[in-house]
Each structure stands twice: as structure tokens, then as C-alpha cells.
Design a protein around this motif. Structure first.
Motif, PDB file in Angstrom:
ATOM      1  N   GLY A  62       0.824  -1.203   0.000  1.00 55.43           N
ATOM      2  CA  GLY A  62       0.000   0.000   0.000  1.00 55.43           C
ATOM      3  C   GLY A  62       0.853   1.247   0.000  1.00 55.43           C
ATOM      4  O   GLY A  62       2.076   1.179  -0.114  1.00 55.43           O
ATOM      5  N   HIS A  64       1.412   4.768   2.264  1.00 53.97           N
ATOM      6  CA  HIS A  64       1.192   5.502   3.512  1.00 53.97           C
ATOM      7  C   HIS A  64       0.730   6.927   3.201  1.00 53.97           C
ATOM      8  O   HIS A  64       1.179   7.531   2.222  1.00 53.97           O
ATOM      9  CB  HIS A  64       2.501   5.527   4.297  1.00 53.97           C
ATOM     10  N   TRP A  75      -2.387  12.373  -5.632  1.00 53.66           N
ATOM     11  CA  TRP A  75      -2.616  10.953  -5.855  1.00 53.66           C
ATOM     12  C   TRP A  75      -2.539  10.625  -7.333  1.00 53.66           C
ATOM     13  O   TRP A  75      -3.272  11.188  -8.149  1.00 53.66           O
ATOM     14  CB  TRP A  75      -3.973  10.561  -5.303  1.00 53.66           C
ATOM     15  N   GLY A  97      -2.211  -1.983   2.482  1.00 49.24           N
ATOM     16  CA  GLY A  97      -1.856  -0.980   3.463  1.00 49.24           C
ATOM     17  C   GLY A  97      -0.361  -0.991   3.785  1.00 49.24           C
ATOM     18  O   GLY A  97       0.384  -1.819   3.268  1.00 49.24           O
ATOM     19  N   THR A  99      -2.570   2.208   4.623  1.00 46.85           N
ATOM     20  CA  THR A  99      -3.179   3.371   4.001  1.00 46.85           C
ATOM     21  C   THR A  99      -3.900   4.141   5.100  1.00 46.85           C
ATOM     22  O   THR A  99      -3.803   3.797   6.271  1.00 46.85           O
ATOM     23  CB  THR A  99      -4.124   2.934   2.874  1.00 46.85           C
ATOM     24  N   PHE A 116      -6.632   7.069  -0.108  1.00 45.63           N
ATOM     25  CA  PHE A 116      -7.294   6.174   0.832  1.00 45.63           C
ATOM     26  C   PHE A 116      -8.495   5.487   0.177  1.00 45.63           C
ATOM     27  O   PHE A 116      -8.631   4.253   0.231  1.00 45.63           O
ATOM     28  CB  PHE A 116      -7.719   6.983   2.058  1.00 45.63           C
ATOM     29  N   GLN A 119      -7.412   2.834  -2.357  1.00 46.36           N
ATOM     30  CA  GLN A 119      -6.894   1.606  -1.762  1.00 46.36           C
ATOM     31  C   GLN A 119      -7.995   0.797  -1.074  1.00 46.36           C
ATOM     32  O   GLN A 119      -7.952  -0.444  -1.067  1.00 46.36           O
ATOM     33  CB  GLN A 119      -5.747   1.933  -0.808  1.00 46.36           C
TER      34      GLN A 119
END
Length: 264
Positions: A62, A64, A75, A97, A99, A116, A119
């Protein structure tokens, strides 16, 4: 007695000099499985190599919320595609993750929310749980989970609020959303009064323990480099707060980890 450390970062340079010795210590303390979190898909090959060395390690992939690529450019959907592709590529991937949202250190909230949501949708599409980081962002984290759940009410997001530090009201929000709650060394700190109360109200079938090593070493190791062996001290503190025997709490949290992450 066995334990599962559900959140480690043993690929960090802190562990390069003595990782074999670190492993010896976690085995000596009864830690039989580890879930290695991931802060960027660029780490994936490193984490795979660790799992190649230590078969008790499963892992996630994922981005962070404080990753520099997110903070510099917002993003990029291609990162989401890469996360999904990597998750499919290795059967040892047990989660997406970490995330989530971190409004304590970053003002790029819109980009964090977009990452977020992406994901979370990836996790749902792959039937994987999510490892959620939430710092100074409980309200928005809750809102995002509610929004994503509303998109597919019959497939609610599964996952864990990792290194949890919220108050009892916030804790209940995420329990009500079906999330697991994972406690780190912070639960052993004397001044973490609200967190102590939170630790008492989590249902036993939603409880997990972690180190988040190399950060946040628990008492009596506070101030030192944290490592998976010290999850035993987290479990001891949690058992004391919940007034249960350590062996009982170890069995509960181990069973929960195996269930959430579908560990073999």
C-alpha cells in the motif's frame, strides 16, 4: 503460548545489522507470525526478500498517507494500479496498506483522501482487509469508510485500525464499522489514559496486538529500538488493563489475527 505481531517494519535500516538476532528474540518470545506492513509499493521487493528468509512473515502492499510521492504530486492513479498488480502477484500478500489519513503532519488532505479511497476499493475488489493509519483524522476516516461501504453495502470494508490511539468514543465508531482494533506499545504508557479506557471496551473478537517496530517501544523497553519480540510486553499491558490472563489474551489476539489476515 503464541502471539502474532500484526504490524512491523523490519525492512527499515534500523534492522540491517542484526535481523537474524532480532528473529531469534521474537521466536524466543513466542511470536509465531508477523504481518509486515508497507509504506510504499517501492518497498515491495525488500519485504518479499524478508518473507523469503523468514516464512512466518506475511505482508501487505500500500501507500502511507505521508509518503513523499503523495505529498509532492497528489494521488497518481497509476500508483493504485501498481498496488493492485503487486497484491495479485504474490499469495503472501494478506492486506492492503498501510493506508489511511494523517492530518497531524500533512495539509494535503484531499490527496490523502483520494489515495485512501482508491486503496479501500482495491481491497474490496481483491477481498483483502486493509491496514488503516489514522492520526488526528478519526472523523474523516470514519466518513470515508461509511462512504465506501455505502457503495457496496453487502461487501463492507474489513480491516484494522493499526497502532490505535483514539478515545473510547472514536474506538466505538470503528468497532461499529466492523473494524479490528490493534494496540501498540502506546497502551503501556502511563499517561495514555484515554487509550487505556479504549482498550477495555474493544470486543475480544476484534482485538489485535502489534509493535509498529522500530517505533514506539513499550514499557519496559521505552526509548529503545522497538522489535517484534516486544509485542509480548504490549500483550502483557493489554491483559492487565482488561483483567484477563496473558494466555487468554494471547489466544484471543492470535485467533483474531489468523482470521482477519487469513493466515495459514
Amino acid at each position: 503460548m503464541q502471539l502474532v505481531d500484526t504490524h512491523v517494519h523490519i525492512n527499515f535500516k534500523d534492522f540491517q545489522p542484526d535481523l537474524e538476532a532480532v528473529r531469534d528474540r521474537w521466536q524466543s518470545n513466542g511470536i509465531t507470525r508477523l504481518v509486515h506492513s508497507c509504506v510504499s509499493p517501492n518497498e515491495f521487493a525488500q519485504i518479499q526478500a524478508i518473507a523469503d528468509r523468514f516464512p512466518e512473515v506475511s505482508f501487505a502492499v500500500g501507500l502511507h498517507p505521508l509518503d513523499k510521492s503523495l505529498n509532492e504530486s497528489g494521488w497518481d492513479p497509476e500508483i493504485g494500479d501498481r498496488i493492485k498488480s503487486l497484491a495479485i502477484s504474490d499469495p503472501r500478500v494478506v492486506a492492503i496498506g498501510e493506508t489511511g489519513l494523517d492530518f497531524f503532519k500533512s495539509d494535503r488532505q484531499t490527496a490523502q483522501v483520494e489515495a485512501f479511497k482508491s486503496q479501500l476499493r482495491t481491497a474490496r475488489s481483491l477481498s483483502l482487509p486493509v491496514i488503516i493509519h489514522s492520526r488526528e483524522a478519526s472523523v474523516v476516516t470514519r466518513e470515508v469508510l461509511q462512504e465506501i461501504n455505502a457503495e457496496a453495502p453487502h461487501e463492507p470494508i474489513r480491516g484494522v485500525m493499526h497502532c490505535w490511539a483514539g478515545n473510547p468514543e472514536e474506538t466505538q465508531w470503528f468497532v461499529d464499522l466492523g473494524m479490528y482494533i490493534s494496540f501498540s506499545g502506546v497502551v503501556s504508557f502511563k499517561n495514555a489514559v484515554d487509550l487505556h479506557e479504549s482498550a477495555k471496551i474493544v470486543p475480544s473478537d476484534r482485538l489485535l496486538v502489534e509493535t509498529d517496530c522500530p517505533f514506539l517501544a513499550p514499557v519496559p523497553k521505552r526509548g529503545k529500538r522497538n522489535e517484534p519480540a516486544y509485542v509480548l510486553h504490549v500483550a502483557e499491558s493489554l491483559a492487565k488493563l482488561r483483567t484477563v490472563e496473558l494466555e487468554v489474551l494471547a489466544e484471543q489476539t492470535t485467533n483474531n489475527a489468523f482470521k482477519l489476515f487469513a493466515l495459514s
